[in-house]
Design an enzyme around this catalytic site. Structure first.
Site, PDB file in Angstrom:
ATOM      1  N   GLY A  74       0.784  -1.084  -0.064  1.00  0.00           N
ATOM      2  CA  GLY A  74       0.013  -0.032  -0.038  1.00  0.00           C
ATOM      3  C   GLY A  74       0.770   1.176   0.030  1.00  0.00           C
ATOM      4  N   LYS A 133       6.903  19.332  -4.273  1.00  0.00           N
ATOM      5  CA  LYS A 133       7.367  19.924  -2.783  1.00  0.00           C
ATOM      6  C   LYS A 133       8.876  20.593  -2.781  1.00  0.00           C
ATOM      7  CE  LYS A 133       5.235  15.771  -1.093  1.00  0.00           C
ATOM      8  NZ  LYS A 133       5.622  14.388  -0.645  1.00  0.00           N
TER       9      LYS A 133
END
Length: 430
Positions: free
Chosen positions: A189, A207
């Site tokens: 995940g 970012k």
């Protein structure tokens, strides 16, 4: 004395992060009220799929009309966690126009249109906070924007994407290939079904644009950030890194030029010494290394993604914005007074690790060394291994510009004795 009328919050998005924001607002309601000086009330939740069961959220608060929600006029703060460019951009500007401040986790939008959003907030006298847009729960934007406001930041170097760090760490620790490590990250995940935004560096580049803008008081857009993904990193690259006492990380690097006249922002894989603090960042964790004149070297470390960590950053911003609301003030807005130019990648100076496939015969090393010298690139170390007429030549340079290294590699490819360039990787964190 605590104000009894609650501050009303509209939540845009109720996925992994949004549902955690709502949960914390509910379970920690008394603590949040005490810290803010007034209760906070979840006044509406905008979603795309209203029929989905959302535990702990009153179904009467759920709506698919996000525009109507932000236009209500009684909303004090809008929390935007839907991501993407549209409709998030329009919803945020609409919220400002109707009197609300905004807390966002939308790195892509802020990297692309941060200046316009800040201008819209300032025009309406409202706050725009976005700690959760970079590195999840790690306090980073507020220290750069406030704690280091009196200092001069020269460099921000960091691991800002947990998925890529997990993959590279797995390749380093187990000897796995890229695809094998990606498959494990997906199964656990950590990686999306389509991991392109992570592994090709788009997420980290957004970012980096935000961090560079704040650190250097200069507008840096996503298009200004050089981006190189990590899909070509191989087990052989890790073997070479280990021989140098290094590992490989996907880094976001924002730097001020030595003369202070420009800045650069880039994302790419790089070898870093095992002695550097970032080398020990394992798994899906993030860490950012900040270098400034007065404070010296600072490191910020922690979980960079996930529902609860990101929601923690959102709630921290929510508390700050609500306090400002009660006081009738706003927090720090955009600081772009320096307006420094962003230099192209060709002007970036760093070290390089180059692996060449060459003919195993006398004179090859001399030819290669001559090419480096002709392009003004100084060699630090050379390692050569040969067998059955073929050989590998590994060259580590001293610091050189990206443009000079590019010219060197182009010339090397023209040598009859050079069969090919196996890999080129930058070396950072000296």
């Amino acid at each position: 004395m605590m104000r009894t009328r609650p501050l009303k919050v509209a939540l845009l998005g109720c996925g992994v992060v949004g549902s955690e924001v709502a949960r914390i607002m509910t379970t920690h309601a008394d603590d949040l009220a005490a810290r803010i000086g007034a209760p906070v009330e979840l006044a509406g939740v905008a979603v795309r799929r209203p029929d989905r069961v959302r535990e702990g959220i009153d179904p009467d608060l759920v709506t698919t009309d996000a525009t109507a929600l932000v236009k209500r006029g009684d909303i004090d703060v809008v929390v935007e966690v839907i991501g993407g460019i549209e409709p998030a951009r329009t919803l945020i500007t609409t919220a400002f126009e109707h009197g609300a401040s905004v807390v966002s986790a939308n790195k892509a939008l802020l990297a692309q249109d941060g200046a316009a959003l800040h201008a819209a907030a300032e025009e309406q006298g409202r706050d725009l906070y976005y700690e959760a847009a970079v590195a999840g729960a790690i306090p980073l934007i507020r220290p750069l924007r406030e704690s280091l406001a009196g200092d001069k930041v020269n460099r921000v170097l960091g691991i800002v994407n947990g998925t890529t760090n997990f993959i590279l760490d797995k390749m380093d620790s187990t000897g796995a290939g890229y695809q094998e490590a990606l498959d494990e990250a997906t199964a656990l995940g950590y990686a999306e079904a389509d991991p392109t935004a992570d592994v090709e560096g788009f997420d980290a580049a957004a970012k980096a644009a935000i961090l560079a803008g704040i650190a250097f008081h200069t507008r840096v857009r996503l298009d200004d950030v050089y981006r190189e993904g990590m899909t070509e990193v191989t087990a052989a690259d890790f073997a070479s890194a280990k021989e140098m006492g290094c590992t490989i990380k996907l880094l976001a690097i924002c730097e001020r030029a030595q003369d202070g006249g420009s800045v650069t922002a880039r994302v790419h894989p790089a070898m870093i010494p095992l002695s550097h603090p970032l080398a020990s960042v394992r798994g899906a964790y993030n860490a950012v290394f900040v270098e400034s004149d007065a404070s010296g070297q600072l490191m910020f470390y922690g979980p960079g993604a996930g529902g609860a960590p990101t929601a923690s950053a959102v709630l921290g911003d929510l508390v700050a914005v609500c306090r400002n609301r009660l006081d009738g003030t706003t927090g720090p807005g955009e600081s772009a007074y320096a307006a420094l130019p962003v230099s192209p990648m060709g002007e970036v100076v760093t070290r390089y690790h180059i692996s060449l496939d060459v003919a195993d015969k006398p004179g090859v090393l001399a030819q290669v060394a001559t090419v480096f010298a002709e392009h003004g690139v100084s060699i630090d170390t050379v390692r050569q291994q040969g067998k059955d007429g073929e050989a590998s030549l590994v060259v580590v340079t001293h610091r050189a510009s990206d443009a000079a290294l590019g010219g060197t590699v182009e010339a090397l490819r023209k040598l009859d004795t050079v069969r090919g360039v196996a890999s080129i990787m930058r070396v950072e964190g000296e």
